[in-house]
Design an enzyme around this catalytic site. Structure first.
Site, PDB file in Angstrom:
ATOM      1  N   ARG A 130       0.819  -1.224   0.000  1.00  0.00           N
ATOM      2  CA  ARG A 130       0.000   0.000   0.000  1.00  0.00           C
ATOM      3  C   ARG A 130       0.852   1.275   0.000  1.00  0.00           C
ATOM      4  O   ARG A 130       0.483   2.286   0.591  1.00  0.00           O
ATOM      5  CB  ARG A 130      -0.963   0.033   1.197  1.00  0.00           C
ATOM      6  CG  ARG A 130      -1.972  -1.103   1.153  1.00  0.00           C
ATOM      7  CD  ARG A 130      -3.179  -0.852   2.021  1.00  0.00           C
ATOM      8  NE  ARG A 130      -3.983  -2.072   2.078  1.00  0.00           N
ATOM      9  CZ  ARG A 130      -3.803  -3.043   2.979  1.00  0.00           C
ATOM     10  NH1 ARG A 130      -2.894  -2.910   3.916  1.00  0.00           N
ATOM     11  NH2 ARG A 130      -4.551  -4.115   2.937  1.00  0.00           N
ATOM     12  N   LYS A 152       1.805  11.344 -10.623  1.00  0.00           N
ATOM     13  CA  LYS A 152       0.818  10.573 -11.380  1.00  0.00           C
ATOM     14  C   LYS A 152       1.496   9.318 -11.895  1.00  0.00           C
ATOM     15  O   LYS A 152       2.534   9.393 -12.557  1.00  0.00           O
ATOM     16  CB  LYS A 152       0.325  11.376 -12.582  1.00  0.00           C
ATOM     17  CG  LYS A 152      -0.837  12.260 -12.301  1.00  0.00           C
ATOM     18  CD  LYS A 152      -1.495  12.556 -13.641  1.00  0.00           C
ATOM     19  CE  LYS A 152      -2.443  13.687 -13.595  1.00  0.00           C
ATOM     20  NZ  LYS A 152      -2.988  13.934 -14.952  1.00  0.00           N
ATOM     21  N   GLU A 194       6.804  18.843 -24.657  1.00  0.00           N
ATOM     22  CA  GLU A 194       6.328  19.146 -23.304  1.00  0.00           C
ATOM     23  C   GLU A 194       7.039  20.385 -22.744  1.00  0.00           C
ATOM     24  O   GLU A 194       6.464  21.139 -21.963  1.00  0.00           O
ATOM     25  CB  GLU A 194       6.536  17.950 -22.364  1.00  0.00           C
ATOM     26  CG  GLU A 194       5.943  16.634 -22.851  1.00  0.00           C
ATOM     27  CD  GLU A 194       4.466  16.429 -22.483  1.00  0.00           C
ATOM     28  OE1 GLU A 194       3.839  17.352 -21.918  1.00  0.00           O
ATOM     29  OE2 GLU A 194       3.946  15.336 -22.770  1.00  0.00           O
ATOM     30  N   LYS A 235       6.266  22.685 -13.553  1.00  0.00           N
ATOM     31  CA  LYS A 235       5.438  21.546 -13.148  1.00  0.00           C
ATOM     32  C   LYS A 235       5.328  21.477 -11.631  1.00  0.00           C
ATOM     33  O   LYS A 235       4.240  21.225 -11.085  1.00  0.00           O
ATOM     34  CB  LYS A 235       6.011  20.247 -13.706  1.00  0.00           C
ATOM     35  CG  LYS A 235       5.208  19.030 -13.260  1.00  0.00           C
ATOM     36  CD  LYS A 235       4.758  18.138 -14.370  1.00  0.00           C
ATOM     37  CE  LYS A 235       3.765  17.090 -13.849  1.00  0.00           C
ATOM     38  NZ  LYS A 235       3.663  15.921 -14.705  1.00  0.00           N
ATOM     39  N   GLU A 245      -5.167  17.225  -9.100  1.00  0.00           N
ATOM     40  CA  GLU A 245      -5.812  17.621 -10.347  1.00  0.00           C
ATOM     41  C   GLU A 245      -7.299  17.900 -10.192  1.00  0.00           C
ATOM     42  O   GLU A 245      -8.137  17.318 -10.876  1.00  0.00           O
ATOM     43  CB  GLU A 245      -5.614  16.546 -11.431  1.00  0.00           C
ATOM     44  CG  GLU A 245      -5.996  17.065 -12.815  1.00  0.00           C
ATOM     45  CD  GLU A 245      -5.494  16.178 -13.947  1.00  0.00           C
ATOM     46  OE1 GLU A 245      -4.915  15.123 -13.688  1.00  0.00           O
ATOM     47  OE2 GLU A 245      -5.662  16.599 -15.099  1.00  0.00           O
ATOM     48  N   ARG A 249      -4.206  22.055 -12.142  1.00  0.00           N
ATOM     49  CA  ARG A 249      -3.319  21.052 -12.729  1.00  0.00           C
ATOM     50  C   ARG A 249      -3.790  20.598 -14.099  1.00  0.00           C
ATOM     51  O   ARG A 249      -2.991  20.144 -14.927  1.00  0.00           O
ATOM     52  CB  ARG A 249      -3.180  19.854 -11.789  1.00  0.00           C
ATOM     53  CG  ARG A 249      -2.170  18.834 -12.286  1.00  0.00           C
ATOM     54  CD  ARG A 249      -1.699  17.901 -11.195  1.00  0.00           C
ATOM     55  NE  ARG A 249      -0.808  16.886 -11.737  1.00  0.00           N
ATOM     56  CZ  ARG A 249      -0.092  16.042 -11.006  1.00  0.00           C
ATOM     57  NH1 ARG A 249      -0.145  16.112  -9.710  1.00  0.00           N
ATOM     58  NH2 ARG A 249       0.698  15.154 -11.572  1.00  0.00           N
ATOM     59  N   ASN A 253      -2.638  19.538 -19.188  1.00  0.00           N
ATOM     60  CA  ASN A 253      -3.165  18.709 -20.271  1.00  0.00           C
ATOM     61  C   ASN A 253      -3.335  19.466 -21.584  1.00  0.00           C
ATOM     62  O   ASN A 253      -3.940  18.949 -22.521  1.00  0.00           O
ATOM     63  CB  ASN A 253      -4.499  18.096 -19.853  1.00  0.00           C
ATOM     64  CG  ASN A 253      -4.303  16.976 -18.851  1.00  0.00           C
ATOM     65  OD1 ASN A 253      -3.362  16.198 -18.963  1.00  0.00           O
ATOM     66  ND2 ASN A 253      -5.169  16.907 -17.854  1.00  0.00           N
ATOM     67  N   HIS A 256      -3.320  17.619 -24.760  1.00  0.00           N
ATOM     68  CA  HIS A 256      -3.361  16.193 -24.454  1.00  0.00           C
ATOM     69  C   HIS A 256      -4.683  15.524 -24.783  1.00  0.00           C
ATOM     70  O   HIS A 256      -4.721  14.314 -24.972  1.00  0.00           O
ATOM     71  CB  HIS A 256      -3.009  15.959 -22.983  1.00  0.00           C
ATOM     72  CG  HIS A 256      -1.540  16.010 -22.716  1.00  0.00           C
ATOM     73  ND1 HIS A 256      -0.784  17.141 -22.948  1.00  0.00           N
ATOM     74  CD2 HIS A 256      -0.666  15.063 -22.277  1.00  0.00           C
ATOM     75  CE1 HIS A 256       0.475  16.888 -22.634  1.00  0.00           C
ATOM     76  NE2 HIS A 256       0.573  15.643 -22.230  1.00  0.00           N
ATOM     77  N   HIS A 260      -4.112  12.385 -26.780  1.00  0.00           N
ATOM     78  CA  HIS A 260      -4.470  11.040 -26.325  1.00  0.00           C
ATOM     79  C   HIS A 260      -5.371  10.342 -27.337  1.00  0.00           C
ATOM     80  O   HIS A 260      -5.254   9.134 -27.559  1.00  0.00           O
ATOM     81  CB  HIS A 260      -5.165  11.107 -24.962  1.00  0.00           C
ATOM     82  CG  HIS A 260      -4.227  11.367 -23.830  1.00  0.00           C
ATOM     83  ND1 HIS A 260      -4.655  11.733 -22.564  1.00  0.00           N
ATOM     84  CD2 HIS A 260      -2.876  11.304 -23.745  1.00  0.00           C
ATOM     85  CE1 HIS A 260      -3.606  11.890 -21.770  1.00  0.00           C
ATOM     86  NE2 HIS A 260      -2.520  11.642 -22.463  1.00  0.00           N
ATOM     87  N   HIS A 275       4.080   9.718 -27.606  1.00  0.00           N
ATOM     88  CA  HIS A 275       3.277  10.641 -26.797  1.00  0.00           C
ATOM     89  C   HIS A 275       3.537  12.118 -27.134  1.00  0.00           C
ATOM     90  O   HIS A 275       2.610  12.875 -27.426  1.00  0.00           O
ATOM     91  CB  HIS A 275       3.547  10.353 -25.320  1.00  0.00           C
ATOM     92  CG  HIS A 275       2.835  11.264 -24.379  1.00  0.00           C
ATOM     93  ND1 HIS A 275       1.483  11.161 -24.128  1.00  0.00           N
ATOM     94  CD2 HIS A 275       3.279  12.311 -23.641  1.00  0.00           C
ATOM     95  CE1 HIS A 275       1.123  12.103 -23.271  1.00  0.00           C
ATOM     96  NE2 HIS A 275       2.195  12.816 -22.953  1.00  0.00           N
TER      97      HIS A 275
END
Ligand SMILES: NC(=O)c1ccc[n+]([C@@H]2O[C@H](COP(=O)([O-])OP(=O)(O)OC[C@H]3O[C@@H](n4cnc5c(N)ncnc54)[C@H](O)[C@@H]3O)[C@@H](O)[C@H]2O)c1
Ligand SMILES: NC(=O)c1ccc[n+]([C@@H]2O[C@H](COP(=O)([O-])OP(=O)(O)OC[C@H]3O[C@@H](n4cnc5c(N)ncnc54)[C@H](O)[C@@H]3O)[C@@H](O)[C@H]2O)c1
Ligand SMILES: [Zn+2]
Ligand SMILES: [Zn+2]
Lengths: 377, 377
Positions: A130, A152, A194, A235, A245, A249, A253, A256, A260, A275
């Site tokens: 965990r 993330k 990026e 960032k 997010e 945040r 994106n 993106h 995506h 990507h």
């Protein structure tokens, strides 16, 4: 005590998250210095290193040697390279390798590689017991400026990219800028998309600086370290303000949502699209769509496209090799993406370079018409 | 507004975790009331229900009907019953089913079943989209008094039990006490071990009450609801004080270090041993070991064993059908368990009934000698 004396060229960015704050070190020679950096921060003396088949043969040995010098016991696992590695198929052996190494609470899991290895390994570290300590040693430009920072982590699902994962912050990020010399030109460019993104989000001066200095960034040295440090700082600021997010945040994106959808449409086949390339095309589309919505000037969209094209990035859907599915299919992928609430589309749009914002009421029909225009059958 | 009028018999326990606080409702008829309870708390109108082959045929239909009455759209997935379901093999289809149902941020994932389904489904909810809303409808006594509360989720690994998972709190727990009538006597007893555990941890009066009233708890009605509510309150208090198990929460592991080792030794074969039975034997061993360490009186250990035996629980290792591995192997399993820091053993020991404490310096050699004595080859 930290035995590593920071060379003049080295930069440090702090990600401020209370008792989970951590450092990003950026500079040359950091893999050779990893043993020192880790030993001075970690209570345990055991690590499990996960890497891929491109990075492992180059950098695993120097990393292991550096760890050994500081009596840090290390086991390693080498996974196949490529986006398809971000799957349950490879997550399972990653978890078992960490457990097999008997990594305990004060020990750590290390990701040595690009964003794929970072996302997968971070997810494994986040779920083993965990949550286990986690160190990022990003080796691609994209990973150094983006994926290794912010916590993330995750894998892809047949339903879409990054749909399964956790938030799990690293305890340390070591961005060795030397290793970028062995990165392919194409991957460097993809990561550069990026870097440019941070300028486009809210740093118009940085974007202008990149327009002038991108060649120096590509060749290495001080300009490269500067660009990476500015990106990491950007960032880090966003992550500190909005770790989970819920708001701000989402700006990260930019480009993106389209990107995506294109990655899904090309089935994550890196021969066709990686990507950062998807993000490059996506950022141009986001600026063009903003122009179409009368939010931004056409000149800004043109300027963005010109710069990304100058560095050698694709900027239009028809530059992607092979045929793309029709606009309707791309729209489906967008609708299944994370940025949807109760059927309404959330998009990052812009009022011009460095003036992006979150729009949460974009009509799906407008997006579809735009896609049809840009990608006629 | 909440349309469900709380019947006299119903009890409510609040788990206090700031903006992640949630209610546990305990009482009869809660599956039939689920639609109301969920509709009054959830913004979304979609759920994915995960259950098992024993519980599904009995309670899935009434649950779906109740959800439908409140216009909540539901899909369901029925997994095999049993501890082996807590594995990647079943986690993957669970995640895909949730994604396939297009559960979004305001929708929810529902676990309908015992601790196995709760742990697996909670883990899936915790990683789909990096965390989705989650509702527990625990149907075993163990799940109602223990596993559905507190946010620990996960699956097993070949390296040990519960080694892979996340902390992911539910948004609501509905403990329908009627459904316990179809639970096998053996499973009810196993859950009862966890009820008794709360008395042994720090509620000597509750333990004494159980010694007198256990038959009423087994037959249902007010005493059963009372025992479940006291147990949930006890767990809620510990969780609120120590969500991430850095200190106090470890007390909930009373009997579990031995218990987990026995579960591993019997390869999670429920024909031989179920979790609560392992805990029953483990609690007796923990009291006996505490006596051996001159911490507690032998009378207390005898009283614990006498009560657990009276309700029909196993209390000694040699009651487990089939042969157990030697003490050394059990010791290995203990050492790989979570409660180890830098080689030292952390155990929950006791100074007597209701006086347990965390001991983090228990010599492994003492434990091994004790195990050899209790389980000679
Ligand atoms: N977690 C986040 O916040 C976040 C953010 C952005 C992107 N991502 C993810 O990152 C991934 C893309 O990352 P990426 O572009 O680094 O991909 P990648 O990890 O696949 O690396 C690209 C290629 O370069 C190789 N490589 C990496 N470093 C090298 C080096 N120093 N020398 C030679 N070869 C090297 C890799 O083996 C791979 O073949 C995507 O899966 C994306 O979803 C995550
Ligand atoms: N997450 C936590 O904090 C926590 C705490 C304690 C235990 N656990 C876990 O819980 C699991 C054990 O839970 P469990 O004992 O509920 O096991 P389980 O889920 O396997 O349920 C026991 C059996 O009873 C059946 N069953 C459940 N409800 C029923 C009903 N109402 N009628 C008829 N049959 C029914 C199940 O199908 C199963 O066969 C273990 O995996 C353990 O590790 C987790
Ligand atoms: Zn990106
Ligand atoms: Zn238990």
């Amino acid at each position: 005590m930290n035995n590593h004396v920071m060379p003049a060229a080295e930069r440090k960015v702090r990600v401020d998250l209370g008792d989970r704050s951590y450092d990003i070190l950026i500079g040359p020679g950091l893999i050779a210095a990893a043993g020192n950096e880790i030993a001075s921060r970690l209570k345990g003396r055991k690590v499990a290193v996960i890497t891929d088949e491109n990075v492992g043969p180059r950098y695993l040995e120097p990393l292991m040697a550096s760890l050994k010098q500081r009596d840090i016991e290390a086991v390693s696992l080498v996974l196949p390279a490529g986006e398809k590695t971000k799957s349950f198929e490879h997550l399972i052996p990653a978890c078992e390798a960490i457990l097999g190494a008997r990594i305990e609470r004060n020990d750590a899991v290390i990701a040595l590689g690009g964003g794929v290895i970072g996302d997968l390994t971070g997810f494994a570290a986040g779920i083993v017991r965990r949550g286990s300590r986690f160190i990022q040693i990003p080796t691609s430009l994209l990973a150094q400026v983006d994926s290794s920072v912010g916590g993330k982590t995750g894998i892809n699902s047949p339903h879409g990219k990054n749909l399964i994962g956790v938030f799990h912050q690293p305890d340390l990020v070591l961005a060795d800028t030397d290793v970028l010399d062995t990165l392919s030109e194409r991957e460097f460019r993809a990561g550069y998309a990026e870097v440019a993104k941070y300028g486009l989000i809210d740093k118009p001066d940085f974007f202008a600086w990149l327009e002038k200095n991108w060649q120096a960034v590509f060749s290495g040295g001080a300009a490269r370290i500067e660009a990476i440090a500015v990106s990491c700082q950007a960032k880090a600021d966003v992550v500190a303000a909005d770790e989970r997010e819920n708001g701000l945040r989402a700006l990260l994106n930019l480009g993106h949502t389209f990107g995506h959808a294109l990655e899904a449409a090309t089935e994550y086949d890196s021969a066709r699209l990686v990507h950062g390339e998807g993000v490059a095309i996506g950022m141009v589309l986001a600026h063009q769509f903003s122009t179409r919505m009368n939010l931004a000037s056409a000149d800004d969209a043109t300027r963005v496209e010109a710069h990304l094209r100058a560095v050698g990035l694709p900027t239009r859907m028809d530059e992607i090799p092979g045929s793309l599915p029709p606009a309707e299919k791309l729209m489906d992928a967008i609708a299944q993406d994370k940025k949807v609430k109760g059927g309404k589309l959330t998009f990052i749009l812009t009022r011009g370079i460095g003036q992006s914002f979150v729009a949460d009421d974009v009509p799906a029909s407008e997006v579809l018409n735009f896609l049809r225009e840009k990608h006629p059958q």
